[in-house]
Design an enzyme around this catalytic site. Structure first.
Site, PDB file in Angstrom:
ATOM      1  NE  ARG A  91      -4.101  -2.006   1.787  1.00 23.51           N
ATOM      2  CZ  ARG A  91      -4.076  -3.079   2.557  1.00 23.51           C
ATOM      3  NH1 ARG A  91      -3.218  -3.166   3.549  1.00 23.51           N
ATOM      4  NH2 ARG A  91      -4.933  -4.050   2.351  1.00 23.51           N
TER       5      ARG A  91
ATOM      6  CE  LYS B 155       0.885  14.298 -14.441  1.00 20.47           C
ATOM      7  NZ  LYS B 155       0.666  14.871 -15.788  1.00 20.47           N
TER       8      LYS B 155
ATOM      9  CD  GLU C  16       9.039  17.225 -22.302  1.00 18.44           C
ATOM     10  OE1 GLU C  16       8.537  18.198 -21.714  1.00 18.44           O
ATOM     11  OE2 GLU C  16       8.341  16.307 -22.794  1.00 18.44           O
TER      12      GLU C  16
ATOM     13  CE  LYS D 101       7.002  17.714 -13.508  1.00 12.93           C
ATOM     14  NZ  LYS D 101       6.979  16.554 -14.355  1.00 12.93           N
TER      15      LYS D 101
ATOM     16  CD  GLU E 194      -2.035  17.081 -15.618  1.00 12.70           C
ATOM     17  OE1 GLU E 194      -0.998  17.486 -16.116  1.00 12.70           O
ATOM     18  OE2 GLU E 194      -2.502  15.939 -15.812  1.00 12.70           O
TER      19      GLU E 194
ATOM     20  NE  ARG F 254       2.145  17.381 -12.701  1.00  6.61           N
ATOM     21  CZ  ARG F 254       2.676  16.513 -11.861  1.00  6.61           C
ATOM     22  NH1 ARG F 254       2.290  16.478 -10.613  1.00  6.61           N
ATOM     23  NH2 ARG F 254       3.622  15.680 -12.261  1.00  6.61           N
TER      24      ARG F 254
ATOM     25  CG  ASN G  77       0.527  18.005 -20.361  1.00  7.12           C
ATOM     26  OD1 ASN G  77       1.326  17.086 -20.500  1.00  7.12           O
ATOM     27  ND2 ASN G  77      -0.272  18.104 -19.320  1.00  7.12           N
TER      28      ASN G  77
ATOM     29  CG  HIS H  42       3.380  17.166 -23.929  1.00  3.23           C
ATOM     30  ND1 HIS H  42       4.210  18.270 -23.898  1.00  3.23           N
ATOM     31  CD2 HIS H  42       4.078  16.158 -23.332  1.00  3.23           C
ATOM     32  CE1 HIS H  42       5.357  17.942 -23.300  1.00  3.23           C
ATOM     33  NE2 HIS H  42       5.302  16.669 -22.951  1.00  3.23           N
TER      34      HIS H  42
ATOM     35  CG  HIS I 262       0.838  12.909 -25.859  1.00  2.00           C
ATOM     36  ND1 HIS I 262       0.242  13.499 -24.768  1.00  2.00           N
ATOM     37  CD2 HIS I 262       2.045  12.481 -25.430  1.00  2.00           C
ATOM     38  CE1 HIS I 262       1.065  13.433 -23.722  1.00  2.00           C
ATOM     39  NE2 HIS I 262       2.160  12.826 -24.107  1.00  2.00           N
TER      40      HIS I 262
ATOM     41  CG  HIS J  20       7.819  12.219 -25.085  1.00  2.00           C
ATOM     42  ND1 HIS J  20       6.457  12.238 -25.308  1.00  2.00           N
ATOM     43  CD2 HIS J  20       8.069  13.159 -24.129  1.00  2.00           C
ATOM     44  CE1 HIS J  20       5.901  13.136 -24.507  1.00  2.00           C
ATOM     45  NE2 HIS J  20       6.853  13.707 -23.788  1.00  2.00           N
TER      46      HIS J  20
HETATM   47  N1  GLY Z   1       5.103  15.479 -17.457  1.00  2.00           N
HETATM   48  C1  GLY Z   1       4.051  16.315 -17.096  1.00  2.00           C
HETATM   49  C2  GLY Z   1       3.786  16.365 -15.635  1.00  2.00           C
HETATM   50  O1  GLY Z   1       4.575  15.901 -14.856  1.00  2.00           O
HETATM   51  O2  GLY Z   1       2.761  16.859 -15.238  1.00  2.00           O
END
Ligand code: GLY
Length: 363
Positions: free
Chosen positions: A118, A140, A182, A224, A234, A238, A242, A245, A249, A262
């Site tokens: 957990r 993430k 990036e 960041k 997000e 946040r 993107n 992206h 994507h 990417h």
């Molecule tokens: N890679 C985008 C984020 O971490 O929100």
């Protein structure tokens, strides 16, 4: 060495950015009883042993679990392998998982740490530029399903991040250049001066100058960290991360993640988003050109060109609409108001999306 703090209350942590060497406490870790280092075959051959030694120096009984290299390793099946390896090694709730590698390793190992017993603690030791400036920071984690990328995951913040710029010397050229997309992204969304610095320092970047890289990576991590501290899960802000992206994507997805790295897809997506911005938010054309010139200078593609043959607008449009940030198949873009300032959640009409795409492809 530079340290950037990610402020998240009880879940705050430091990102250490520097070059390994006897003078720097870069790879000094807290005293820990048991550690499982998750890495991949490529990174293990280069840094697995040194990483294990560093954790042994912190008193840990360290073991390694080595995944196959590449995006295809982000599976539920590999998670099961990792859970079993963790149980065999006797990991308990006081133990740590260490993600040593690029974004794939970080995502799988992070999700494994989020769910094993957990949830146990984990550290990120990113070895690619993309992971240093993006995926290792912010919590993430997740794996892919055959229906799409990152469809199963969790927010689980690491206890610390160590970005050793020396590791970038062994990164293949295409992966390194891809990571620069990036880096440029942070300039567009938050820091126009960073774009100037990257343009002026392009030769040093191409030469992977460690001093220049340490500064640039630290600046990206500061941005960041600030965004994540203000919107960890997000719900709005946040999404700034993107920028580029949505189309990026779609380009990756349209050819089954085979043709583009990417970052290459994101570079092209940033040009499309900048051109949309010129139409929608008044980003000056000269700034669109500045961004395109910078990306080209860094060795990144700015339009798909003939390689996009076989992928039509409808395919890309559907792919953009299936993005996790879309609502009811309607893509929502991050658009730049000026270089250094961007806005999330922008709706763009079908006709503008299509026209800008046509102009971009014709350029
Ligand atoms: N890679 C985008 C984020 O971490 O929100």
């Amino acid at each position: 060495m530079k340290t950037v703090r990610v402020n998240l209350g009880a879940r705050s942590y430091d990102i250490r950015i520097g070059r390994s060497g006897p003078a720097e406490p870069l790879h000094v870790f807290p005293k820990t009883a048991k550690v499982l280092i998750v890495t991949d075959t490529n990174v293990d051959a280069l840094y697995g042993e040194a990483c294990e030694q560093a954790w042994r120096a912190a008193g840990a009984a360290a073991a390694r679990a080595v995944l196959p290299a590449g995006e295809t390793a982000k599976t539920l099946a590999n998670l099961e392998v990792l859970y079993e390896r963790a149980a065999e090694h006797g990991l308990d709730r006081a133990s740590l998982v260490v993600a040593l590698g690029g974004g794939v390793v970080g995502d799988v190992a992070g999700f494994m740490a989020a769910t094993y017993m957990r949830g146990i603690g984990f550290w990120q030791i990113p070895t690619t530029l993309l992971a240093m400036v993006d995926s290792s920071v912010g919590g993430k984690t997740g794996v892919n399903l055959k229906q799409g990328k990152n469809l199963v995951g969790a927010f689980h913040q690491p206890l610390g991040v160590v970005a050793d710029v020396s590791a970038l010397t062994t990164l293949p050229e295409r992966d390194y250049v891809s990571g620069l997309a990036e880096v440029a992204k942070y300039g567009v969304i938050r820091d126009a001066d960073l774009l100037e610095t990257l343009a002026a320092g392009a030769d040093r970047l191409k030469a992977r100058d460690p001093v220049f890289l340490e500064d640039a990576i630290a600046r990206c991590c500061e941005i960041k960290a600030d965004v994540v501290a203000n919107d960890e899960r997000e719900s709005g802000l946040r999404e700034l991360l993107n920028f580029g992206h949505t189309m990026g994507h779609a380009l990756e997805q349209a050819d089954g993640y085979t043709r583009w790295r990417h970052g290459e897809a994101v570079a092209m997506g940033m040009v499309y988003a900048a051109r949309l911005s010129a139409a929608e938010t008044g980003l000056p054309e000269k700034d669109v050109r500045r961004l395109e010139e910078l990306l080209a200078l860094l060795g990144l593609p700015t339009a798909p060109g003939p390689e996009v043959h076989g992928v039509d607008w409808e395919t890309l449009r559907v792919a953009m609409g299936s993005d996790k940030k879309s609502r009811g198949q309607k893509p929502r873009f991050v658009l730049a108001e000026r270089l250094g300032q961007a806005r999330v959640g922008c709706d763009v009409s079908e006709s503008v999306m299509r026209r800008v795409y046509g102009e971009w492809m014709g350029s």
